[in-house]
Design a protein around this motif. Structure first.
Motif, PDB file in Angstrom:
ATOM      1  N   TRP A 155       2.041 -17.124  14.128  1.00  0.00           N
ATOM      2  CA  TRP A 155       2.510 -15.757  13.884  1.00  0.00           C
ATOM      3  C   TRP A 155       1.530 -14.761  14.480  1.00  0.00           C
ATOM      4  O   TRP A 155       0.362 -15.057  14.685  1.00  0.00           O
ATOM      5  CB  TRP A 155       2.701 -15.499  12.388  1.00  0.00           C
ATOM      6  CG  TRP A 155       1.486 -15.655  11.531  1.00  0.00           C
ATOM      7  CD1 TRP A 155       0.829 -16.812  11.252  1.00  0.00           C
ATOM      8  CD2 TRP A 155       0.778 -14.634  10.834  1.00  0.00           C
ATOM      9  NE1 TRP A 155      -0.235 -16.579  10.420  1.00  0.00           N
ATOM     10  CE2 TRP A 155      -0.307 -15.252  10.135  1.00  0.00           C
ATOM     11  CE3 TRP A 155       0.942 -13.254  10.680  1.00  0.00           C
ATOM     12  CZ2 TRP A 155      -1.200 -14.540   9.339  1.00  0.00           C
ATOM     13  CZ3 TRP A 155       0.062 -12.541   9.889  1.00  0.00           C
ATOM     14  CH2 TRP A 155      -0.995 -13.176   9.231  1.00  0.00           C
ATOM     15  N   ARG A 156       2.030 -13.577  14.800  1.00  0.00           N
ATOM     16  CA  ARG A 156       1.214 -12.531  15.418  1.00  0.00           C
ATOM     17  C   ARG A 156       0.543 -11.710  14.324  1.00  0.00           C
ATOM     18  O   ARG A 156       1.225 -11.116  13.491  1.00  0.00           O
ATOM     19  CB  ARG A 156       2.072 -11.633  16.307  1.00  0.00           C
ATOM     20  CG  ARG A 156       2.681 -12.355  17.497  1.00  0.00           C
ATOM     21  CD  ARG A 156       3.521 -11.416  18.342  1.00  0.00           C
ATOM     22  NE  ARG A 156       4.184 -12.130  19.417  1.00  0.00           N
ATOM     23  CZ  ARG A 156       3.645 -12.372  20.608  1.00  0.00           C
ATOM     24  NH1 ARG A 156       2.405 -11.948  20.850  1.00  0.00           N
ATOM     25  NH2 ARG A 156       4.299 -13.030  21.533  1.00  0.00           N
ATOM     26  N   VAL A 157      -0.768 -11.680  14.363  1.00  0.00           N
ATOM     27  CA  VAL A 157      -1.531 -10.982  13.334  1.00  0.00           C
ATOM     28  C   VAL A 157      -1.619  -9.504  13.676  1.00  0.00           C
ATOM     29  O   VAL A 157      -1.999  -9.139  14.793  1.00  0.00           O
ATOM     30  CB  VAL A 157      -2.950 -11.573  13.218  1.00  0.00           C
ATOM     31  CG1 VAL A 157      -3.723 -10.889  12.111  1.00  0.00           C
ATOM     32  CG2 VAL A 157      -2.880 -13.064  12.979  1.00  0.00           C
ATOM     33  N   GLY A 158      -1.251  -8.652  12.727  1.00  0.00           N
ATOM     34  CA  GLY A 158      -1.395  -7.223  12.919  1.00  0.00           C
ATOM     35  C   GLY A 158      -2.819  -6.765  12.672  1.00  0.00           C
ATOM     36  O   GLY A 158      -3.691  -7.537  12.263  1.00  0.00           O
ATOM     37  N   ARG A 159      -3.063  -5.480  12.889  1.00  0.00           N
ATOM     38  CA  ARG A 159      -4.406  -4.936  12.688  1.00  0.00           C
ATOM     39  C   ARG A 159      -4.798  -4.948  11.219  1.00  0.00           C
ATOM     40  O   ARG A 159      -5.963  -4.994  10.876  1.00  0.00           O
ATOM     41  CB  ARG A 159      -4.465  -3.500  13.234  1.00  0.00           C
ATOM     42  CG  ARG A 159      -4.295  -3.421  14.743  1.00  0.00           C
ATOM     43  CD  ARG A 159      -4.092  -1.986  15.193  1.00  0.00           C
ATOM     44  NE  ARG A 159      -5.245  -1.162  14.921  1.00  0.00           N
ATOM     45  CZ  ARG A 159      -6.304  -1.065  15.715  1.00  0.00           C
ATOM     46  NH1 ARG A 159      -6.360  -1.766  16.823  1.00  0.00           N
ATOM     47  NH2 ARG A 159      -7.313  -0.276  15.407  1.00  0.00           N
ATOM     48  N   ARG A 160      -3.792  -4.873  10.321  1.00  0.00           N
ATOM     49  CA  ARG A 160      -4.112  -4.807   8.891  1.00  0.00           C
ATOM     50  C   ARG A 160      -3.058  -5.580   8.092  1.00  0.00           C
ATOM     51  O   ARG A 160      -1.859  -5.480   8.358  1.00  0.00           O
ATOM     52  CB  ARG A 160      -4.148  -3.351   8.421  1.00  0.00           C
ATOM     53  CG  ARG A 160      -4.457  -3.189   6.936  1.00  0.00           C
ATOM     54  CD  ARG A 160      -4.671  -1.741   6.551  1.00  0.00           C
ATOM     55  NE  ARG A 160      -5.922  -1.250   7.115  1.00  0.00           N
ATOM     56  CZ  ARG A 160      -6.024  -0.511   8.219  1.00  0.00           C
ATOM     57  NH1 ARG A 160      -4.930  -0.148   8.868  1.00  0.00           N
ATOM     58  NH2 ARG A 160      -7.186  -0.115   8.671  1.00  0.00           N
ATOM     59  N   THR A 161      -3.531  -6.318   7.101  1.00  0.00           N
ATOM     60  CA  THR A 161      -2.656  -7.024   6.171  1.00  0.00           C
ATOM     61  C   THR A 161      -3.120  -6.711   4.757  1.00  0.00           C
ATOM     62  O   THR A 161      -4.318  -6.803   4.457  1.00  0.00           O
ATOM     63  CB  THR A 161      -2.704  -8.551   6.407  1.00  0.00           C
ATOM     64  OG1 THR A 161      -2.243  -8.842   7.731  1.00  0.00           O
ATOM     65  CG2 THR A 161      -1.822  -9.275   5.412  1.00  0.00           C
ATOM     66  N   ASN A 162      -2.180  -6.337   3.901  1.00  0.00           N
ATOM     67  CA  ASN A 162      -2.474  -6.055   2.498  1.00  0.00           C
ATOM     68  C   ASN A 162      -1.929  -7.190   1.640  1.00  0.00           C
ATOM     69  O   ASN A 162      -0.751  -7.532   1.733  1.00  0.00           O
ATOM     70  CB  ASN A 162      -1.848  -4.729   2.065  1.00  0.00           C
ATOM     71  CG  ASN A 162      -2.363  -3.556   2.887  1.00  0.00           C
ATOM     72  OD1 ASN A 162      -3.550  -3.466   3.172  1.00  0.00           O
ATOM     73  ND2 ASN A 162      -1.472  -2.658   3.277  1.00  0.00           N
ATOM     74  N   ALA A 163      -2.799  -7.772   0.817  1.00  0.00           N
ATOM     75  CA  ALA A 163      -2.385  -8.877  -0.063  1.00  0.00           C
ATOM     76  C   ALA A 163      -2.612  -8.467  -1.514  1.00  0.00           C
ATOM     77  O   ALA A 163      -3.712  -8.024  -1.877  1.00  0.00           O
ATOM     78  CB  ALA A 163      -3.186 -10.137   0.259  1.00  0.00           C
ATOM     79  N   PHE A 164      -1.566  -8.642  -2.340  1.00  0.00           N
ATOM     80  CA  PHE A 164      -1.654  -8.273  -3.755  1.00  0.00           C
ATOM     81  C   PHE A 164      -1.102  -9.411  -4.595  1.00  0.00           C
ATOM     82  O   PHE A 164       0.049  -9.834  -4.418  1.00  0.00           O
ATOM     83  CB  PHE A 164      -0.851  -6.995  -4.028  1.00  0.00           C
ATOM     84  CG  PHE A 164      -0.854  -6.577  -5.466  1.00  0.00           C
ATOM     85  CD1 PHE A 164      -1.941  -5.930  -6.018  1.00  0.00           C
ATOM     86  CD2 PHE A 164       0.235  -6.864  -6.282  1.00  0.00           C
ATOM     87  CE1 PHE A 164      -1.948  -5.547  -7.355  1.00  0.00           C
ATOM     88  CE2 PHE A 164       0.249  -6.489  -7.619  1.00  0.00           C
ATOM     89  CZ  PHE A 164      -0.852  -5.834  -8.159  1.00  0.00           C
ATOM     90  N   ALA A 165      -1.940  -9.923  -5.487  1.00  0.00           N
ATOM     91  CA  ALA A 165      -1.531 -11.026  -6.362  1.00  0.00           C
ATOM     92  C   ALA A 165      -1.710 -10.623  -7.816  1.00  0.00           C
ATOM     93  O   ALA A 165      -2.825 -10.314  -8.242  1.00  0.00           O
ATOM     94  CB  ALA A 165      -2.344 -12.281  -6.059  1.00  0.00           C
TER      95      ALA A 165
END
Length: 230
Positions: free
Chosen positions: A120-130
């Motif tokens: 997959w193509r990684v963007g400049r920013r990823t937000n992860a919320f668990a």
């Protein structure tokens, strides 16, 4: 008749108080776009040999700890900025054709799980919320279209796991409150290798980022030269 007239003292004017000093305006808060702008300048400085990897690492860490513009600007005051070019955001059509996310990608797990892995193509920013859930981000087979990738993670009674290839740079900054925040720092031998920065806050949860043994980005040097606009 006394012709001599005595001058009568006039009323005494009260002393003028010194004007109160003007209050300094509050420091402007830095936005994500501001941090990205400074990170781009540092990236170009590294590519041009103005900074070595240790200096770049130290300044990038400071970029993502900075809260105000006043904290950001000193990080690039000794570097030229004329070479920095604005990067237009991808439109919806471009995103569909290239797979590039228009905005930051959000991975949310509330009493559930969310996984991003594979090619997959990684963007400049990823937000992860668990929240009472689990988020897994596996970058070992991902395509990096930029040198700097930022993952902002929040875990509340949950878990966020980030796995990266062994031959990139991994850095992080965060806190754990009755929980765990752990980033296994890496410094790549290749100065053009991608840099992944994991920022996060864990409350009664766990955030962990580390390399996956045996996983490497193949032909890293040649592939990045084609993708990055240095």
């Amino acid at each position: 008749m006394d012709l001599e007239k005595h001058a009568q003292p006039g009323p005494v004017e009260p002393a003028k108080a010194d004007p109160a000093p003007l209050a300094e305006p509050p420091a402007l808060r830095a936005s994500d776009a501001d941090r990205d702008r400074i990170a781009d300048i540092l990236r170009d400085a590294l590519a041009e040999g103005r900074l070595d990897t240790a200096e770049h690492s130290e300044r990038i860490d400071a970029v993502y700890r900075a809260k105000t513009l006043g904290e950001l600007e000193p990080l690039v005051k000794d570097l030229p900025v004329s070479g920095v070019r604005p990067r237009p955001a991808a439109g919806p059509r471009e995103a569909l054709e290239t797979g590039t996310p228009v905005d930051a990608e959000n991975l949310i797990a509330v009493f559930s799980s969310s996984t991003r892995k594979g090619r997959w193509r990684v963007g400049r920013r990823t937000n992860a919320f668990a929240l009472f859930g689990n988020v897994e981000i596996d970058l070992t087979e991902a395509l990096f279209q930029q040198r700097l990738t930022v993952i902002n993670a929040t875990a509340i009674f949950g878990n966020v796991e980030v796995r990266v290839p062994e031959n990139l740079s991994l850095r992080g900054s965060g806190t754990g409150i009755f929980g765990n925040f752990e980033v296994h720092t890496l410094e790549a031998d290749d100065p053009e290798a991608p840099v992944v920065v994991v920022n996060g806050h864990s409350v009664f949860g766990n955030i962990e980022a580390k390399p996956k043994r045996g996983k490497r980005i193949a032909d890293l040097h040649d592939r990045l030269r084609k993708r990055l606009d240095f």
